[in-house]
Enzyme design. Structure first.
Site, PDB file in Angstrom:
ATOM      1  N   ASP A 163       0.832  -1.321   0.101  1.00 13.64           N
ATOM      2  CA  ASP A 163      -0.125   0.034  -0.093  1.00 13.64           C
ATOM      3  C   ASP A 163       0.798   1.318   0.162  1.00 13.64           C
ATOM      4  O   ASP A 163       1.703   1.278   0.838  1.00 13.64           O
ATOM      5  CB  ASP A 163      -0.929   0.105   1.321  1.00 13.64           C
ATOM      6  N   ASP A 191      -4.024   2.352  -5.171  1.00 11.71           N
ATOM      7  CA  ASP A 191      -2.423   2.338  -4.630  1.00 11.71           C
ATOM      8  C   ASP A 191      -2.369   0.869  -3.704  1.00 11.71           C
ATOM      9  O   ASP A 191      -1.500   1.001  -3.133  1.00 11.71           O
ATOM     10  CB  ASP A 191      -2.297   3.554  -3.671  1.00 11.71           C
ATOM     11  N   GLU A 192      -3.126   0.074  -3.713  1.00 14.70           N
ATOM     12  CA  GLU A 192      -2.765  -1.245  -2.892  1.00 14.70           C
ATOM     13  C   GLU A 192      -3.101  -2.550  -3.680  1.00 14.70           C
ATOM     14  O   GLU A 192      -4.036  -2.648  -4.544  1.00 14.70           O
ATOM     15  CB  GLU A 192      -3.386  -1.166  -1.812  1.00 14.70           C
TER      16      GLU A 192
HETATM   17  P1  TTP Z   1      -5.076   5.238   1.354  1.00 13.19           P
HETATM   18  O1  TTP Z   1      -3.947   4.046   1.058  1.00 13.19           O
HETATM   19  O2  TTP Z   1      -5.988   4.748   2.342  1.00 13.19           O
HETATM   20  O3  TTP Z   1      -4.226   6.501   1.955  1.00 13.19           O
HETATM   21  P2  TTP Z   1      -2.896   6.958   1.492  1.00 13.19           P
HETATM   22  O4  TTP Z   1      -2.249   6.271   0.610  1.00 13.19           O
HETATM   23  O5  TTP Z   1      -3.082   8.297   1.129  1.00 13.19           O
HETATM   24  O6  TTP Z   1      -2.183   7.092   2.981  1.00 13.19           O
HETATM   25  P3  TTP Z   1      -1.448   5.648   3.674  1.00 13.19           P
HETATM   26  O7  TTP Z   1      -1.907   4.632   3.021  1.00 13.19           O
HETATM   27  O8  TTP Z   1       0.040   6.176   3.925  1.00 13.19           O
HETATM   28  O9  TTP Z   1      -2.212   5.987   5.086  1.00 13.19           O
HETATM   29  O10 TTP Z   1      -5.742   5.773   0.045  1.00 13.19           O
HETATM   30  C1  TTP Z   1      -5.129   5.965  -0.973  1.00 13.19           C
HETATM   31  C2  TTP Z   1      -5.597   7.076  -1.937  1.00 13.19           C
HETATM   32  O11 TTP Z   1      -6.998   7.113  -2.013  1.00 13.19           O
HETATM   33  C3  TTP Z   1      -5.217   8.319  -1.100  1.00 13.19           C
HETATM   34  O12 TTP Z   1      -3.966   8.771  -1.345  1.00 13.19           O
HETATM   35  C4  TTP Z   1      -6.465   9.373  -1.516  1.00 13.19           C
HETATM   36  C5  TTP Z   1      -7.473   8.372  -1.899  1.00 13.19           C
HETATM   37  N1  TTP Z   1      -8.425   8.518  -0.797  1.00 13.19           N
HETATM   38  C6  TTP Z   1      -9.639   9.137  -0.980  1.00 13.19           C
HETATM   39  O13 TTP Z   1      -9.915   9.884  -1.970  1.00 13.19           O
HETATM   40  N2  TTP Z   1     -10.453   9.230  -0.189  1.00 13.19           N
HETATM   41  C7  TTP Z   1     -10.434   8.543   0.928  1.00 13.19           C
HETATM   42  O14 TTP Z   1     -11.301   8.521   1.980  1.00 13.19           O
HETATM   43  C8  TTP Z   1      -9.244   7.520   1.112  1.00 13.19           C
HETATM   44  C9  TTP Z   1      -9.326   6.443   2.162  1.00 13.19           C
HETATM   45  C10 TTP Z   1      -8.448   7.358   0.178  1.00 13.19           C
HETATM   46 MG    MG Z   2      -1.892   4.197   0.758  1.00 10.64          MG
END
Ligand code: TTP
Ligand code: MG
Length: 403
Positions: free
Chosen positions: A11, A105-106
């Site tokens: 992720d 992203d994951e």
């Molecule tokens: P995440 O993987 O949940 O968050 P992140 O990558 O920003 O941070 P980390 O994993 O390091 O905690 O989500 C991936 C992307 O998806 C995030 O950059 C933006 C988008 N996203 C939204 O637009 N709205 C949301 O509610 C969430 C959770 C994520």
């Molecule tokens: Mg992330």
């Protein structure tokens, strides 16, 4: 306990925000809120510099600005995030054909049985992190590896950012035990409240509870959380080959511009992609060309293939047509071709009357070349056009480094 299954979960760290910091060095090291500055909008994500102020995904922008007034607000660029997403999914696909993307992203990657080929879980995890950094030009991904999907996912989140955690199967239950019930996957706010009402606060509390009592009080939620608390998660990694893509990219020693200089590289990339398609028994429903300028700007153009194709010539022809949609007077440092919307070769093809003979001829030629290459080595045969191009433009010929 042996590794009956080896599941990796990856992720990206603060994904949208990290991409913005990558593309714009002035934003590096600064608190960012990704989103639109509007009274009713919410934050997509916050950079790690902003998170100590208690801001993050899904928070109203107004509230986030109040908590972190010095943050720079950056509007999201979804197309760019999709492009980076494709880069990282391609990287994961290089480690295993079994990858299941969960979002941009994951993804889960099933590494079961690949230890002799790829090394121990710790080695693979490090290599995945390094490969993502290289492919994206510097982004960090956090990685967890364990014996099931659920624990791998918790593990990747555990040491964020830039995390790496291996939880061997025999340690899964002990690893989960001290964590709060909010870490149970698929338990929403209401589920958490129900568990708290039963005085269950940690995963250890759930694991130690009587499963019949849990089921009686919570129904299917009770069965679900009891299994998770015991790291009992047999769900397989389900790869979606259709969403997957096959790419070949080449970073050039010397930047080029103009159609004549770009075309030979395009041919080589299209041929590599097409060969990988054929080896995997797949057809592409679309082809995409990517050019990266000397200013590191990535440009892509794509076209749907009707009917879906597997031939080098078709992929190359379509890629050449796409060149007409770029400004070729710029200087380019990278040239790539991607086949996407993949489906099995055996799937029925619609609308196949026009050009069928041509297609069959191309398929036959491709297969003949593939089998010669297999018998006599990769440098043994080249298409006439490839040779001419190589001679004219001095491309290195015999080598096929990607294959
Ligand atoms: P995440 O993987 O949940 O968050 P992140 O990558 O920003 O941070 P980390 O994993 O390091 O905690 O989500 C991936 C992307 O998806 C995030 O950059 C933006 C988008 N996203 C939204 O637009 N709205 C949301 O509610 C969430 C959770 C994520
Ligand atoms: Mg992330």
């Amino acid at each position: 306990m042996a590794w009956l299954r080896t599941i990796l979960h990856a992720d990206m760290d603060a994904f949208y925000a990290s991409v913005e910091q990558l593309d714009n060095p002035q934003l590096r090291g600064k608190p960012l809120l990704i989103g639109v500055d509007h009274p009713r909008s919410v934050v997509s994500t916050a950079s790690y510099e902003a998170r100590p102020y208690g801001v993050g995904s899904a928070m109203p922008m107004v509230e986030a600005k109040r908590r972190c007034p010095q943050a720079i607000i950056v509007p999201p660029r979804m197309q760019r995030y999709a492009e980076v997403s494709e880069q990282i999914m391609t990287v994961f696909g290089n480690f295993s054909p079994h990858i299941e993307p969960l979002s941009l992203d994951e993804a889960f990657v099933d590494l079961t049985g690949s230890e002799r080929l790829l090394g121990a879980p710790e080695v693979v995890a490090r290599n995945v992190k390094a490969a993502v950094k290289l492919a994206t030009g510097g982004l960090n991904v956090s990685v967890g590896v364990s014996g099931c999907k659920y624990v791998a996912k918790v593990a990747s989140d555990f040491r964020k950012p830039d995390g790496l955690l291996i939880v061997p199967p025999e340690e899964m239950v002990a690893f989960l035990a001290p964590l709060p019930i909010s870490r149970l996957w698929g338990v929403g706010k209401r589920g958490e409240e129900q568990l708290r009402n039963l005085d269950l606060r940690t995963i250890a509390d759930v694991a130690a509870a009587d499963p019949f009592w849990l089921k009686q009080r919570l129904g299917s939620l009770g069965v679900h959380v009891y299994a998770l608390a015991h790291a009992d998660d047999p769900r397989p990694v389900v790869s979606d080959r259709e969403a997957h893509s096959i790419s070949s990219e080449e970073t050039l020693d010397v930047d080029v511009s103009g159609r004549a200089a770009i075309a030979p590289y395009l041919l080589r990339a299209a041929d590599r992609v097409a060969r990988r398609l054929r080896r995997a028994g797949l057809r592409a429903g679309g082809v995409r060309v990517k050019l990266k300028t000397d200013k590191f700007q990535s440009l892509t153009r794509q076209v749907v293939l009707r009917p879906p194709a597997t031939s080098s010539a078709v992929l190359y022809d379509e890629a050449c047509k796409l060149l007409g949609h770029f400004d070729l007077y710029q200087r380019f440092r990278l040239i790539g071709v991607t086949a996407y919307d993949l489906r099995p070769e055996s799937a029925p093809i619609q609308g196949l009357l026009f050009g069928e003979t041509e297609r069959k001829k191309n398929d036959k030629l491709d297969r003949a070349l593939d089998s010669l290459r297999e018998r006599f080595g990769k440098g043994a045969v080249q298409r006439g056009s490839d040779m001419g191009a190589a001679e004219r433009f001095g491309l290195p010929t015999g080598k096929m480094p990607e294959d």
